[in-house]
Design a protein around this motif. Sequence first.
Motif, PDB file in Angstrom:
ATOM      1  N   SER A 321      42.271  35.912  39.128  1.00  0.00           N
ATOM      2  CA  SER A 321      43.254  36.795  38.536  1.00  0.00           C
ATOM      3  C   SER A 321      42.781  38.235  38.520  1.00  0.00           C
ATOM      4  O   SER A 321      43.510  39.120  38.139  1.00  0.00           O
ATOM      5  N   SER A 323      41.246  41.660  40.338  1.00  0.00           N
ATOM      6  CA  SER A 323      41.807  42.284  41.514  1.00  0.00           C
ATOM      7  C   SER A 323      40.803  43.010  42.360  1.00  0.00           C
ATOM      8  O   SER A 323      41.135  43.916  43.075  1.00  0.00           O
ATOM      9  N   SER A 386      45.827  39.067  37.251  1.00  0.00           N
ATOM     10  CA  SER A 386      45.987  40.512  37.176  1.00  0.00           C
ATOM     11  C   SER A 386      45.479  41.144  38.454  1.00  0.00           C
ATOM     12  O   SER A 386      44.692  40.541  39.187  1.00  0.00           O
ATOM     13  N   ARG A 413      51.936  43.529  43.715  1.00  0.00           N
ATOM     14  CA  ARG A 413      52.724  42.342  43.370  1.00  0.00           C
ATOM     15  C   ARG A 413      52.389  41.194  44.302  1.00  0.00           C
ATOM     16  O   ARG A 413      52.330  40.037  43.877  1.00  0.00           O
ATOM     17  N   ILE A 416      49.295  39.645  43.038  1.00  0.00           N
ATOM     18  CA  ILE A 416      49.558  38.820  41.851  1.00  0.00           C
ATOM     19  C   ILE A 416      50.143  37.484  42.269  1.00  0.00           C
ATOM     20  O   ILE A 416      49.740  36.419  41.803  1.00  0.00           O
ATOM     21  N   TYR A 431      55.056  39.161  32.726  1.00  0.00           N
ATOM     22  CA  TYR A 431      54.563  40.109  33.717  1.00  0.00           C
ATOM     23  C   TYR A 431      54.798  41.545  33.273  1.00  0.00           C
ATOM     24  O   TYR A 431      55.850  41.881  32.718  1.00  0.00           O
ATOM     25  N   SER A 447      49.755  42.660  35.480  1.00  0.00           N
ATOM     26  CA  SER A 447      49.196  41.404  35.008  1.00  0.00           C
ATOM     27  C   SER A 447      50.305  40.506  34.499  1.00  0.00           C
ATOM     28  O   SER A 447      51.411  40.959  34.215  1.00  0.00           O
TER      29      SER A 447
END
Lengths: 1086, 357
Positions: A321, A323, A386, A413, A416, A431, A447
């Motif tokens: 999650s 990034s 995230s 996006r 994600i 979200y 996130s």
Amino acid sequence: MPGKLKAKIVAGRHLPVMDRASDLTDAFVEVKFGNTTFKTDVCPKSLNPQWNSEWFKFEVDDEDLQDEPLQITVLDHDTYSANDAIGKVYIDIDPLLCSEAASVISGWFPIYDTIHGIRGEINVLVKVELFNDLNRFRQSSCGVKFFCTTSIPRCYRAAMVHGFVEELVVNEDPEYQWIDRIRTPRASNEARQRLISLMSGELQRKIGLKVLEMGGNAVVGYLQCFDLEGESGLVVRAIGTACTLDKLSSGSAPNTNTHVHPNTAPASNACNSPSKDGKEPVFGEDLPSFSGPPTPFRALPTSSSSPPPFSPSKPCSRQSSSSDTDLSLTPKTGMGSGGSAGKEAGPLKTLLRQQTQTALEQREFPFFTLTSFPPGFLVHVGGVVSARSVKLLDRIHNPDEPETRDAWWEEIRQEIKSHAKALGCHAVVGYSESTSICEEVCILSASGTAAILNPRYMREGCLDIGSTDHRFEEPSPPSCGFCHIPYDELNMPFPAQLTYCYHCRRQKVPDVLFTTIDMPPEAAVTGKGCLIQARLCRLKKKAQGEVNATAISNLLPFMEYELHTQLMNKLKLRSMNALFGLHIQISVGENMLLGLASATGVYLTALPAPGGIQIAGKTPGDLSNEHHILTIQKRINDTITKNKELYQINPPKLFALDPEVFGGINMELTEEVVGSPIPEPRQRSRLFRSHSESSDELSELDLSHGKKDAFVLEIDDTDAVEDIHSLLTDAPPPTGFYSCNTEIMPGIYNWTTGVQMFTSVRVFRLSNANLTNQGLNKIFTDLCENLLKSFYFKLRSMIPCCLCHLNFTVAVPEEELIQVAVTAVAMTFDKDQTQEKPADKPVTKGCSETEEQLQFPLELCADSSSITTQTSSKISGVPESTNVSPRAASVDYGSFADRCSTWLELLRLKAHTIRRGSVKTSRRTQSLAHSVSSLERSSPLPEGRSRSLRSNRSFGGSSVPVVKMTPLSFLPGTRIIKYLGIINMFFIRETTSLREEGGVSGFLHSFIAEVFAMVRAHVAALGGNAVVSYSMKECVLMENPNKNQAQCLINVSGDAVICVIETDQESMPSTINVVQTCSSGADGAT
Amino acid sequence: MAVELDVFVGNTTIMDEEVYQLWLDGYTVNDAVKVRMEGGVLEEFEASADVLLSDTMDQYRTFQMCERLLHSPAKLANQLLFQIPPHRQAILIERYYAFDDAFVREVLGKKLSKGTKKDLDDISAKTSVTLKSCRRQFDNFKRVFKVVEELKGPLVENIRQHFLLSDKLARDYAAIVFFANNRFETGKRKLQYLTFQDFAFCAGQLINSWTIGAVDNMVEDMDVDLDKEFLQELKELKILITDKDLLDQHKSLVCTALRGKTKAFNEMEANFKNLSRGLVNIAAKLTNTKDVRDFFIDLVEKFIEPCRSDRWTASDMRLYLTHYTNSAHILDTFKHQVVWDRYMGVIKSCIFKMYHD
């Protein structure tokens, strides 16, 4: 010409003196819409002018109606020189464009000037006549309703949830245009306010069009943000969830959701079977299409889902999650390096989630900005996902084609989405997106919580949630379903430790669950929740351009890692196992980065008991050191014990059970464990290995906690010691106070009507230029802690009370400045009931369920898999979970010890949660049935009620109507009977006499008070008496004390509503309307 | 460590009554924090001094912002900036307009002018009321004075409606306005024993019976100016002391009624003529503004002091004045019964109120 806008200027009052000679004012008003302007007569020599103008009529396109605000300017007439402006009022007429919202805007508005603040008030009447528009190529989207509320609004039901909508518009910032050099600050501020108002109107219209295209009629969880990019422009962007909402007749409307703050004891209905006998058997036919939890979801994905998103070259990277993969620079081209994770995860296809998959895969982004859901909507929760990305800003060359910014967000996006896939989830809920900008560097963050949703809500024609929600309740895994892992346990995306659910004992659950959503109302919790914050400062070198961006990119993963560690430690310290409403903000300044993670910790009954924290020295043998460690260890253990008491987390007490039950369940356990795909032996070996690794104190620790798992912290340098100290410095809230950052406090149900919304801002100047990271951390932590302490002190008269929705926003406005802004609401609750509740819960459940359990154990052992979900929900409950803890303890032990040995794995763990649903499920069913009947009784009066409220208000003489505000989606003790439209306001305030206004504190204090006043006035003019889901999105303060100047920008939003005091419907069904009218009238008048 | 900015704003304005009082009393923020600390809020609520300081600052700022509104309290009810529940508004106003008896005693009857305002530091030193608080109280007096000056109708009612004060406080302000308007002397040493409440009571009596408002209730200044015609008529009362027969007759009537009823009878009999001359002379002189100012000092010198030196008790006083007033009615040659009653009614109640140590 599809619309006629009519405005009438009635009167003014409390105007400022504009003519020094006469101490009076010759005021007149300009009313402007688009390019048309009307003027009233001059009302000479009066501070309380009565204009009583004719109706000014504007004939305009509905497109303009959506984009433009009505602009009212009050001026002082001057025969010889230019007329002086007194101030302005901008009225957003959007609420009038929707038939279900307000029908007229009428009331006193503060006259606002960006230099002088509020200068008197003006009474205005505004109406809109819309003509039907049959043009299918229209550009307007009148009639689409917008809600800031991140759940299905209370007097509606979701016929369908269409999904994610997003849009952004860009423009040049007037503050940075050449003309700004020659115009007055007032003109510049007004140009900016007007532009942003126009841009948000346009944005809303465009999003509305998208919603119409999708076949929806509303946007829920609408989140609009501004990026003040300085030289490179102004971006207004918004995201939301498109839905088709059906209005419930207002009589019964709110009951669909009142379970969020029920007044009935959740435990009392615990043993009712979840309403299979329901009032509406018709809906049973829908059942087959929903696959029950047990089998299909456990199927393995075909392709390997071993954690591909993590490139081995980045040992410090976090779980899927995080990034780190996308910290690339995108200087001029706007082309990101893209998420490698996304590409790798792309081919992942699970076999058997056909419906859901197809339903969701048609969407580019299966994202939902909602944080709480209709029952049955949320099936499983995977964990937090995230993504962050660092970008260099450059001038937006063509405002009509904001491709660069679009591309940036698209990238994020995508990432994600791929993270969610890696967690075995097809959707992301809760979200949100945010940015942090410093000079030309911009951090984009997004996130949410990876989840599996019930596809039913996304397909046309089969939905009737509002009236039948219990139908879905039944087949779905009762209350704990959402904590069950959505991913495959053999190919886990990260090495989490799984156990069988402590509630239904059929599905696997993780040991810890982190989410960005609100706790589902039916979740079973032990004890109370509390606010948990991780705070972090990191110094960075000042730099420019790409160097700077690279430096930031490099720091980000470390910050996320540390924040996560802190959160985990603090969670353990409170003996809790799940976080809700997790929000991690990373703010960038010239020479530092600030990280603040806030969440609400709870002990989910369905998850295993968390272990303690164990301290280990790196260099054994050093005696003094060992002594030191022992002391710290003791302090930690004491704190844990204290916290357990404080938050009433006491599952151990349930060990005192009927031995027979105990035995029965144990048997069942063994069987499950043996049959489990995670073989016990493996656990053991892990456990032993870690045991040998850790120090000798381990056994002591275990004894002191009565738990077999521990979370080891190694003290190898002073940093670690600091960390541990900071861990222990968090003061618990004083007696009588609770705090959380979610909508409601887990474990408190009996809210009373006391509500105090507040905004607090603190700016701290770092005096010492040679600060270390530790020093900074301490300052930052103290800043946050002191803020909380201040709140507790200020609100002490409300005890017992809970601070809900504590929303911290940090910023680094200048070098050496740290700004923290908080908006929250304090709500009172009934203490006696609360004290009862925790005791009440286990007791009732204990006796009522034990009986049933006695009947079931054998069955369970014999064929646990064949038991219907319903039975499993029946036997679920507190006694059961206690039984499990011995086993769980051992498993957990392994898990934690194992994790300690590799930090990386710890990092990758993202959490999951459980709720116990059976209890509340049945209760909700009841209240639903109840609501249906009350609907019949009270339906005839929806309009009448609001009208009477209104008239009461206007007859209330001179006194100002009370408007309550709250960041929550409801007001305790009241029912929302009507949504009047979205409030989205942007204000600028500037001063050139800072000292005279009481310094920067005085300046901001009055500005915030003015913003509140303007919000209240707009709501009251719409006929409302409350704002829900209120938030302050932006508070940008710039000061220059040397020049005696300051400027501040504030953006607030919320939903204007009419709510009435909730009366006891059971006792007086027939008089209910009368009572409510009276009470609301009284409320309005006071 | 420097908090550069620190604000807390509630949707419903948060106000602590204790802090409000400290602010009204003119404490600086730091002094207020000290007082609060000594008051024990900290122990009660395990807060630190920083928390207290921040809270006090917030509240002081709020009060300062509210002060403008408090100057015309009607605005407080329909302003939009602060959302304050009505009962709190009432408390805010009432407290803001409350005053210290020690302070008001100093300025009572003085002209509410800039000159007096300059003397406030002396008054502050003398009364140990902070200068800031003195200023506030003085400005309140002045503000009320200015507003009601131009209004028609009953004084107390005007003050009550305009400043949304309680009846009691409105009456006190009426007294202050009345005294300031007529410039009654209250500062002389001999008057020092009288409290503000004594004077306020007397003012109430005068307003009710001696002003134009007592006969006509639709004129400007009806309750602040004494009824000139009445004052003129008072001269007629002189006959009670100038006509020897009347004086003797009056004395014998009073003495007959008093005989045996009081221990101080002998002193009463001996002093009757003196006392009667005193009271009637006060009445006769009231046409002069100067003598109006000395009204209270005359009452004390001419009547209260002689009685006190003769050790009359309060009930002696009551007895004497009742009979003194009533006996005049029986005098057949005395034609000014109405004026006499209007005069003596006020004199009686004022003296009753003022006759104490």
